[in-house]
Design a protein around this motif. Structure first.
Motif, PDB file in Angstrom:
ATOM      1  N   ILE A  94       0.837  -1.204   0.000  1.00 59.99           N
ATOM      2  CA  ILE A  94       0.000   0.000   0.000  1.00 59.99           C
ATOM      3  C   ILE A  94       0.864   1.243   0.000  1.00 59.99           C
ATOM      4  O   ILE A  94       0.608   2.203  -0.747  1.00 59.99           O
ATOM      5  N   GLY A  95       1.916   1.261   0.820  1.00 64.33           N
ATOM      6  CA  GLY A  95       2.804   2.419   0.893  1.00 64.33           C
ATOM      7  C   GLY A  95       3.490   2.705  -0.428  1.00 64.33           C
ATOM      8  O   GLY A  95       3.568   3.859  -0.863  1.00 64.33           O
ATOM      9  N   ILE A  96       3.994   1.673  -1.070  1.00 63.95           N
ATOM     10  CA  ILE A  96       4.673   1.848  -2.365  1.00 63.95           C
ATOM     11  C   ILE A  96       3.679   2.360  -3.410  1.00 63.95           C
ATOM     12  O   ILE A  96       3.989   3.259  -4.197  1.00 63.95           O
ATOM     13  N   THR A  97       2.474   1.797  -3.410  1.00 68.74           N
ATOM     14  CA  THR A  97       1.456   2.216  -4.375  1.00 68.74           C
ATOM     15  C   THR A  97       1.128   3.692  -4.223  1.00 68.74           C
ATOM     16  O   THR A  97       1.098   4.449  -5.213  1.00 68.74           O
ATOM     17  N   LEU A  98       0.872   4.122  -2.987  1.00 71.50           N
ATOM     18  CA  LEU A  98       0.491   5.513  -2.751  1.00 71.50           C
ATOM     19  C   LEU A  98       1.655   6.475  -2.970  1.00 71.50           C
ATOM     20  O   LEU A  98       1.454   7.617  -3.381  1.00 71.50           O
ATOM     21  N   THR A  99       2.864   6.020  -2.714  1.00 72.81           N
ATOM     22  CA  THR A  99       4.037   6.894  -2.841  1.00 72.81           C
ATOM     23  C   THR A  99       4.419   7.118  -4.295  1.00 72.81           C
ATOM     24  O   THR A  99       4.860   8.216  -4.666  1.00 72.81           O
TER      25      THR A  99
END
Length: 331
Positions: free
Chosen positions: A3-8
């Protein structure tokens, strides 16, 4: 981490979230549609109408249902307070109407940050703008009714009938994720091995999409408030950078909780959902105040909508007060 990689790395965060959620919801609905002929029974559908209403009366105290659990369940049944508070943020990033006048949240790595203020924009209420507003308002209402209410109600009904068809009521002791495991195993035995696996995939997709949305809207709310208050004049801390920083802070804190072995998932869910219920109380009051004091007369809600907001404010306020008294009393 996913999720973090996707949003970043999303050039425009909202567009990425919208596309991902569309695909995930489509997968869930595909399973739901297949489940109707494959695993539900006519007896279960009949019981939906003959027994579905249940006992009449306020359910607190029945079967161990306390104030905190009821408040949390009601808040989680909808979008929740924090999500409602950032709807205008989503509208802005969607690029529709008023959103075209505001900067969007983008990736500091792959996106292009816009040097425009994030403090809001009120359009002139002339005839042309009001015509466009009414058109947008009509589309927004239909979108909410179809995508949120109708799809949500139908999927909940079908999944409930599915559980009734395969497991019945009061026959199993498993709870939480153990219940999902048992349901998948029964579906493998009753329907086919692939169908039980498909159920687990749909459950995983549902949980992933929910957490993606929670992290996104919570960090949007935090970034918005920091940027228009504490960091209003900062050129370094843009809204997008604040957003990304809190995305990873939430992921780090959540990972530490899991790594620390805090094996109380139900307690954590009740705490989080109860806070969401209190947010609904505060949010309803803020929305009433905003409509009566800050918005032009042509844009204010009235009539039934205002009455529902007032009812929501009173209802969630009542439960929030009971929650505080219940905890003070050690109940």
């Amino acid at each position: 981490m996913a999720i973090g990689i996707t949003l970043t790395l999303s050039p425009v965060v909202y567009q990425a979230v919208e596309k991902i959620q569309f695909v995930l919801v489509a997968l869930i609905m595909l399973f739901v549609v297949v489940a109707i002929p494959a695993a539900t029974t006519s007896a279960a559908w009949g019981a939906l109408f003959s027994e579905g209403v249940g006992q009449v009366g306020f359910p607190v105290g029945q079967g161990g249902l306390g104030i905190a659990l009821l408040l949390g369940a009601l808040a989680f049944a909808g979008a929740g307070g924090a999500n409602n508070l950032v709807q205008s943020n989503y509208i802005r990033d969607k690029g529709m109407g008023m959103g075209m006048h505001m900067p969007r949240i983008v990736s500091p790595i792959t996106g292009h940050e816009e040097a425009r203020p994030s403090l809001g924009y009120v359009f002139p209420t002339d005839d042309e703008n009001m015509r466009r507003w009414r058109g947008w308002w009509r589309v927004a209402n239909w979108e909410q009714f179809l995508a949120f209410f109708l799809v949500g109600v139908l999927s909940l009904i079908i999944l409930s009938v599915l559980a009734y068809s395969t497991l019945g009521v009061g026959r199993v002791q498993e709870q939480d994720l153990a219940f999902l495991r048992l349901e998948g195993q029964v579906l493998q035995d009753v329907v086919a091995p692939w169908f039980g696996t498909a159920f687990w995939v749909a459950a995983t997709v549902a949980l992933f999409s929910t957490n993606l949305g929670i992290i996104d809207y919570t960090c949007r709310l935090i970034a918005d408030q920091f940027k228009i208050n504490a960091l209003r004049d900062s050129r370094v801390w843009t809204e997008s950078r604040i957003y990304v920083a809190f995305v990873w802070l939430m992921i780090a804190v959540g990972s530490l909780i899991l790594l620390a072995g805090l094996d109380q998932p139900f307690a954590l869910v009740v705490i989080a959902s109860s806070i969401a219920g209190v947010q609904m109380f505060i949010y309803s009051g803020l929305l009433i105040m905003l409509n009566r004091r800050a918005l032009p007369a042509q844009l204010r809600i009235s009539g039934v909508r205002l009455a529902v907001l007032a009812l929501s404010f009173a209802f969630f306020g009542f439960l929030s007060v009971l929650l505080v008294l219940d905890n003070l009393g050690g109940g």
